[in-house]
Motif scaffolding. Structure first.
Motif, PDB file in Angstrom:
ATOM      1  N   GLY A   1       0.807  -1.408   0.050  1.00 24.70           N
ATOM      2  CA  GLY A   1      -0.050   0.111   0.085  1.00 24.70           C
ATOM      3  C   GLY A   1       1.162   1.321  -0.227  1.00 24.70           C
ATOM      4  N   LYS A   2       1.720   1.488   0.808  1.00 26.86           N
ATOM      5  CA  LYS A   2       2.870   2.538   0.444  1.00 26.86           C
ATOM      6  C   LYS A   2       3.412   2.430  -0.054  1.00 26.86           C
ATOM      7  CE  LYS A   2       6.936   3.151   3.459  1.00 26.86           C
ATOM      8  NZ  LYS A   2       7.612   2.932   4.138  1.00 26.86           N
ATOM      9  N   TYR A   3       3.953   2.234  -1.027  1.00 27.27           N
ATOM     10  CA  TYR A   3       4.053   1.794  -2.089  1.00 27.27           C
ATOM     11  C   TYR A   3       4.389   2.031  -3.290  1.00 27.27           C
ATOM     12  CZ  TYR A   3       9.092   1.184   0.380  1.00 27.27           C
ATOM     13  OH  TYR A   3       9.938   1.051   1.436  1.00 27.27           O
ATOM     14  N   THR A   4       2.715   1.702  -3.354  1.00 24.47           N
ATOM     15  CA  THR A   4       1.578   1.671  -4.500  1.00 24.47           C
ATOM     16  C   THR A   4       1.411   3.464  -4.601  1.00 24.47           C
ATOM     17  OG1 THR A   4       0.342   0.082  -4.743  1.00 24.47           O
ATOM     18  CG2 THR A   4      -0.978   1.016  -4.945  1.00 24.47           C
ATOM     19  N   LEU A   5       1.093   3.695  -2.882  1.00 21.16           N
ATOM     20  CA  LEU A   5       0.106   5.325  -2.844  1.00 21.16           C
ATOM     21  C   LEU A   5       1.784   6.154  -3.331  1.00 21.16           C
ATOM     22  CD1 LEU A   5      -2.209   5.684  -1.328  1.00 21.16           C
ATOM     23  CD2 LEU A   5      -0.977   6.755   0.435  1.00 21.16           C
ATOM     24  N   ILE A   6       2.845   5.926  -3.299  1.00 18.71           N
ATOM     25  CA  ILE A   6       4.044   7.150  -4.054  1.00 18.71           C
ATOM     26  C   ILE A   6       3.823   6.500  -5.135  1.00 18.71           C
ATOM     27  CG2 ILE A   6       6.884   6.998  -3.479  1.00 18.71           C
ATOM     28  CD1 ILE A   6       6.503   6.004  -0.424  1.00 18.71           C
ATOM     29  N   ALA A   7       4.004   5.601  -5.621  1.00 15.85           N
ATOM     30  CA  ALA A   7       4.182   5.816  -7.398  1.00 15.85           C
ATOM     31  C   ALA A   7       3.013   6.307  -7.754  1.00 15.85           C
ATOM     32  CB  ALA A   7       4.093   4.362  -7.737  1.00 15.85           C
ATOM     33  N   VAL A   8       1.617   6.594  -7.424  1.00 10.80           N
ATOM     34  CA  VAL A   8       0.557   6.939  -7.767  1.00 10.80           C
ATOM     35  C   VAL A   8       0.816   8.444  -7.495  1.00 10.80           C
ATOM     36  CG1 VAL A   8      -2.446   6.946  -7.966  1.00 10.80           C
ATOM     37  CG2 VAL A   8      -1.033   5.560  -7.888  1.00 10.80           C
ATOM     38  N   GLY A   9       1.418   9.029  -6.008  1.00 12.25           N
ATOM     39  CA  GLY A   9       1.509  10.688  -5.784  1.00 12.25           C
ATOM     40  C   GLY A   9       2.189  11.184  -6.864  1.00 12.25           C
ATOM     41  N   PHE A  10       3.816   9.661  -7.235  1.00 11.86           N
ATOM     42  CA  PHE A  10       5.152  10.867  -7.839  1.00 11.86           C
ATOM     43  C   PHE A  10       3.967  10.938  -9.140  1.00 11.86           C
ATOM     44  CE2 PHE A  10       8.389   9.290  -4.730  1.00 11.86           C
ATOM     45  CZ  PHE A  10       9.060  10.168  -4.559  1.00 11.86           C
ATOM     46  N   TYR A  11       3.118   9.864  -9.555  1.00 11.78           N
ATOM     47  CA  TYR A  11       2.720  10.321 -10.697  1.00 11.78           C
ATOM     48  C   TYR A  11       2.010  11.244 -11.408  1.00 11.78           C
ATOM     49  CZ  TYR A  11      -0.181   9.774 -15.348  1.00 11.78           C
ATOM     50  OH  TYR A  11      -1.092   9.684 -16.452  1.00 11.78           O
ATOM     51  N   PHE A  12       1.293  11.749  -9.997  1.00 12.41           N
ATOM     52  CA  PHE A  12       0.600  12.444 -10.382  1.00 12.41           C
ATOM     53  C   PHE A  12       0.876  14.169 -10.247  1.00 12.41           C
ATOM     54  CE2 PHE A  12      -3.135  10.004 -10.298  1.00 12.41           C
ATOM     55  CZ  PHE A  12      -3.667  10.329 -11.163  1.00 12.41           C
ATOM     56  N   LEU A  13       2.246  14.137  -9.227  1.00 14.62           N
ATOM     57  CA  LEU A  13       2.949  15.566  -9.190  1.00 14.62           C
ATOM     58  C   LEU A  13       3.912  15.024  -9.951  1.00 14.62           C
ATOM     59  CD1 LEU A  13       4.568  14.134  -5.383  1.00 14.62           C
ATOM     60  CD2 LEU A  13       2.513  16.711  -6.520  1.00 14.62           C
ATOM     61  N   MET A  14       4.606  14.729 -10.974  1.00 20.09           N
ATOM     62  CA  MET A  14       5.109  14.878 -12.394  1.00 20.09           C
ATOM     63  C   MET A  14       4.122  15.541 -12.919  1.00 20.09           C
ATOM     64  SD  MET A  14       8.057  14.505 -11.697  1.00 20.09           S
ATOM     65  CE  MET A  14       8.260  14.606  -9.794  1.00 20.09           C
ATOM     66  N   LYS A  15       2.964  15.195 -13.021  1.00 21.21           N
ATOM     67  CA  LYS A  15       1.860  16.167 -14.260  1.00 21.21           C
ATOM     68  C   LYS A  15       1.671  17.587 -13.997  1.00 21.21           C
ATOM     69  CE  LYS A  15       0.464  12.503 -16.905  1.00 21.21           C
ATOM     70  NZ  LYS A  15       1.399  12.832 -18.367  1.00 21.21           N
ATOM     71  N   ALA A  16       1.593  17.714 -12.105  1.00 22.34           N
ATOM     72  CA  ALA A  16       0.967  18.994 -12.437  1.00 22.34           C
ATOM     73  C   ALA A  16       1.848  19.652 -12.736  1.00 22.34           C
ATOM     74  CB  ALA A  16       1.387  18.641 -10.464  1.00 22.34           C
ATOM     75  N   ASN A  17       1.910  21.104 -12.933  1.00 23.19           N
ATOM     76  CA  ASN A  17       1.933  22.814 -13.588  1.00 23.19           C
ATOM     77  C   ASN A  17       2.967  23.062 -12.103  1.00 23.19           C
ATOM     78  OD1 ASN A  17       1.484  21.855 -16.268  1.00 23.19           O
ATOM     79  ND2 ASN A  17       0.011  23.129 -16.308  1.00 23.19           N
ATOM     80  N   TRP A  18       2.335  22.612 -11.356  1.00 23.44           N
ATOM     81  CA  TRP A  18       2.744  23.728 -10.097  1.00 23.44           C
ATOM     82  C   TRP A  18       4.061  23.484  -9.434  1.00 23.44           C
ATOM     83  CZ3 TRP A  18       2.395  20.944  -5.876  1.00 23.44           C
ATOM     84  CH2 TRP A  18       0.708  20.421  -5.852  1.00 23.44           C
ATOM     85  N   LEU A  19       4.346  21.996  -9.548  1.00 23.00           N
ATOM     86  CA  LEU A  19       5.244  21.210  -8.363  1.00 23.00           C
ATOM     87  C   LEU A  19       6.746  22.109  -8.759  1.00 23.00           C
ATOM     88  CD1 LEU A  19       5.936  18.710  -6.790  1.00 23.00           C
ATOM     89  CD2 LEU A  19       7.019  17.817  -8.921  1.00 23.00           C
ATOM     90  N   ASN A  20       7.667  22.402  -7.800  1.00 17.75           N
ATOM     91  CA  ASN A  20       8.792  22.626  -7.783  1.00 17.75           C
ATOM     92  C   ASN A  20       9.599  21.928  -7.319  1.00 17.75           C
ATOM     93  OD1 ASN A  20      11.397  24.335  -6.767  1.00 17.75           O
ATOM     94  ND2 ASN A  20      10.553  25.869  -7.364  1.00 17.75           N
ATOM     95  N   ILE A  21      10.298  21.410  -8.228  1.00 16.94           N
ATOM     96  CA  ILE A  21      11.168  19.862  -8.363  1.00 16.94           C
ATOM     97  C   ILE A  21      12.121  20.387  -7.088  1.00 16.94           C
ATOM     98  CG2 ILE A  21      12.398  20.262  -9.396  1.00 16.94           C
ATOM     99  CD1 ILE A  21      11.053  16.844  -8.889  1.00 16.94           C
ATOM    100  N   TYR A  22      12.685  21.262  -6.896  1.00 15.37           N
ATOM    101  CA  TYR A  22      13.732  22.252  -5.721  1.00 15.37           C
ATOM    102  C   TYR A  22      13.703  21.979  -4.193  1.00 15.37           C
ATOM    103  CZ  TYR A  22      16.470  22.018 -10.350  1.00 15.37           C
ATOM    104  OH  TYR A  22      16.682  22.585 -11.191  1.00 15.37           O
TER     105      TYR A  22
END
Length: 143
Positions: free
Chosen positions: A88-109
């Motif tokens: 569950g933890k790693y599935t949630l992390i993978a899904v979260g990272f997927y949506f974060l990388m699609k977000a326009n507002w994300l500042n990666i630093y």
């Protein structure tokens, strides 16, 4: 028979060490996100908060699993819980990272700084112990 508790020294790593790490991490998240928000804007502060939540979530689930596994007389049912929590933890992390990388507002630093927040806090606590223990022992020897 009454057992008296010895006063705890602030120079020890005890059962409340992780709790203090959590409190300091939450405090630093609030302070640094406000600072990032003022200096760099809301998307940067939000990215930092999301990274901090990832970091805190990872350490909280790790603590939960370790406390579950270390219990004396644990049963095979515990291993199923471990695999379920890890999956569950790693599935949630993978899904979260997927949506974060699609977000326009994300500042990666600032997100990366947030993810490293727990490690930063642990390093700060270790430095504090490394500096204060020799100072404390010098004052005890001179007294």
């Amino acid at each position: 028979m009454v057992l008296s508790k010895q006063p705890q020294s602030s120079f020890e790593v005890d059962g409340r060490f992780l709790r203090r790490i959590y409190y300091l991490s939450v405090f630093l998240t609030i302070v640094m996100s406000a600072l990032f928000g003022i200096v760099y804007g809301f998307p940067t502060a939000l990215s930092f908060v999301v990274g901090s939540l990832f970091s805190l979530g990872a350490i909280l689930t790790l603590e939960f699993v370790v406390r579950l596994m270390v219990r004396p007389g644990s049963k095979p049912k515990t291993k199923r819980w471990l695999s379920l929590v890890a999956l569950g933890k790693y599935t949630l992390i993978a899904v979260g990272f997927y949506f974060l990388m699609k977000a326009n507002w994300l500042n990666i630093y600032s997100f990366a700084i947030g993810v490293g927040l727990i490690q930063i806090v642990v390093i700060l606590k270790a430095i504090k112990l490394m500096v204060l223990i020799p100072l404390h022992s010098k004052t005890n020897k001179s007294s």
